[in-house]
Design a protein around this motif. Structure first.
Motif, short mmCIF file in Angstrom:
data_model
loop_
_atom_site.label_atom_id
_atom_site.label_comp_id
_atom_site.label_asym_id
_atom_site.label_seq_id
_atom_site.Cartn_x
_atom_site.Cartn_y
_atom_site.Cartn_z
N CYS A 77 -3.31 0.79 -9.17
CA CYS A 77 -2.19 -0.07 -8.84
C CYS A 77 -1.16 -0.06 -9.96
CB CYS A 77 -2.66 -1.50 -8.55
SG CYS A 77 -3.44 -2.31 -9.96
N SER A 108 -0.24 -0.44 -4.52
CA SER A 108 -1.66 -0.09 -4.55
C SER A 108 -1.89 1.20 -3.77
CB SER A 108 -2.48 -1.22 -3.94
OG SER A 108 -3.83 -0.86 -3.86
N GLU A 109 -2.70 2.08 -4.35
CA GLU A 109 -3.04 3.34 -3.69
C GLU A 109 -4.56 3.43 -3.55
OE1 GLU A 109 -2.15 8.11 -4.05
OE2 GLU A 109 -1.31 6.75 -5.53
N ASN A 110 -5.02 4.13 -2.53
CA ASN A 110 -6.43 4.34 -2.22
C ASN A 110 -7.06 3.07 -1.68
OD1 ASN A 110 -6.14 6.93 -3.25
ND2 ASN A 110 -7.02 6.41 -5.22
N GLU A 111 -6.92 2.89 -0.40
CA GLU A 111 -7.51 1.73 0.27
C GLU A 111 -9.03 1.74 0.09
OE1 GLU A 111 -7.71 -1.71 2.60
OE2 GLU A 111 -6.05 -0.75 1.59
N PRO A 112 -9.61 0.63 -0.36
CA PRO A 112 -11.06 0.61 -0.54
C PRO A 112 -11.77 0.63 0.81
CG PRO A 112 -10.16 -1.57 -0.85
CD PRO A 112 -8.99 -0.62 -0.69
N THR A 113 -12.98 1.17 0.82
CA THR A 113 -13.75 1.18 2.06
C THR A 113 -14.49 -0.13 2.23
OG1 THR A 113 -15.58 2.22 0.90
CG2 THR A 113 -14.05 3.67 2.06
N THR A 145 1.21 5.76 -1.31
CA THR A 145 0.64 7.00 -1.82
C THR A 145 1.61 7.54 -2.85
OG1 THR A 145 1.71 8.31 -0.09
CG2 THR A 145 -0.54 7.55 0.36
N ARG A 187 0.86 -1.19 0.00
CA ARG A 187 0.00 0.00 0.00
C ARG A 187 0.89 1.23 0.00
NH1 ARG A 187 -3.54 -2.67 4.41
NH2 ARG A 187 -4.96 -3.84 3.10
N ASP A 233 -6.40 0.97 -13.12
CA ASP A 233 -7.50 0.95 -12.16
C ASP A 233 -7.58 -0.45 -11.57
OD1 ASP A 233 -8.26 3.59 -12.58
OD2 ASP A 233 -9.59 3.05 -14.24
N GLY A 247 -9.12 1.21 -6.12
CA GLY A 247 -7.94 2.06 -6.11
C GLY A 247 -7.24 2.03 -7.45
#
Length: 162
Positions: A132, A146-151, A102, A100, A125, A130
């Motif tokens: 990657c 990988s960027e933007n941790e999913p909710t 940024t 993970r 995408d 996120g």
């Protein structure tokens, strides 16, 4: 007691919630301070070219039992630390490390500008919401940034691709 009891409904068959289970409180015996993946390498010069010259890792230390023996070294890039090993018994080539991070798009642009002869990375995408970037080293090891941790990840969308 921490043990599960298999329950049944009035007809004697297993119901939807068939386990009456109380999970015991987890009490770790130790505190993990850092995880350091081991990555198998076969050629010291190619490893230095890929991890240091292209990706920008710095060499923290190197070890050999004696001259002419396999290399074991630690490299780092920011908060990421890897152990690169030429020792046959340390790990299996072809593994994947999920990382993970940024700033992925900017780093991809920086890598692309270096015109590395063997790789042209791209940001994609990711199905989990996120972005990657997949990288494969000269030894078949995969690094998945990988960027933007999913909710939320639907359990049915999970796959072995990560």
């Amino acid at each position: 007691s921490g043990r599960g009891n298999l329950g049944s409904n009035a007809q004697g068959s297993l119901g939807e919630h068939c386990w009456d289970y109380q999970k015991p409180a987890f009490q770790p015996m130790t505190t993990i301070l850092q995880t350091i993946p081991l990555v198998r390498i076969f050629d010291e010069q190619k490893a230095r070219e890929y991890y240091c010259d292209w990706l920008g890792f710095q060499i923290d230390w190197e070890h050999r039992f004696e001259e002419g023996m396999p290399l074991y070294m630690q490299v780092s890039l920011g908060n990421l630390t890897l152990h690169l090993s030429e020792h046959a018994g340390d790990c299996t080539p072809g593994g994947k490390v999920f990382l993970r991070c940024t700033g992925l798009r900017a780093w991809q642009e920086e890598l692309a500008a270096k015109n590395y002869k063997y790789y042209r990375p791209s940001v994609e995408d990711a199905f989990w919401g996120g972005i990657c970037m997949y990288l494969t080293d000269p030894f078949g090891n995969k690094l998945l940034f990988s960027e933007n941790e999913p909710t939320f990840i639907n359990q049915y969308q999970r796959s072995s691709t990560f």
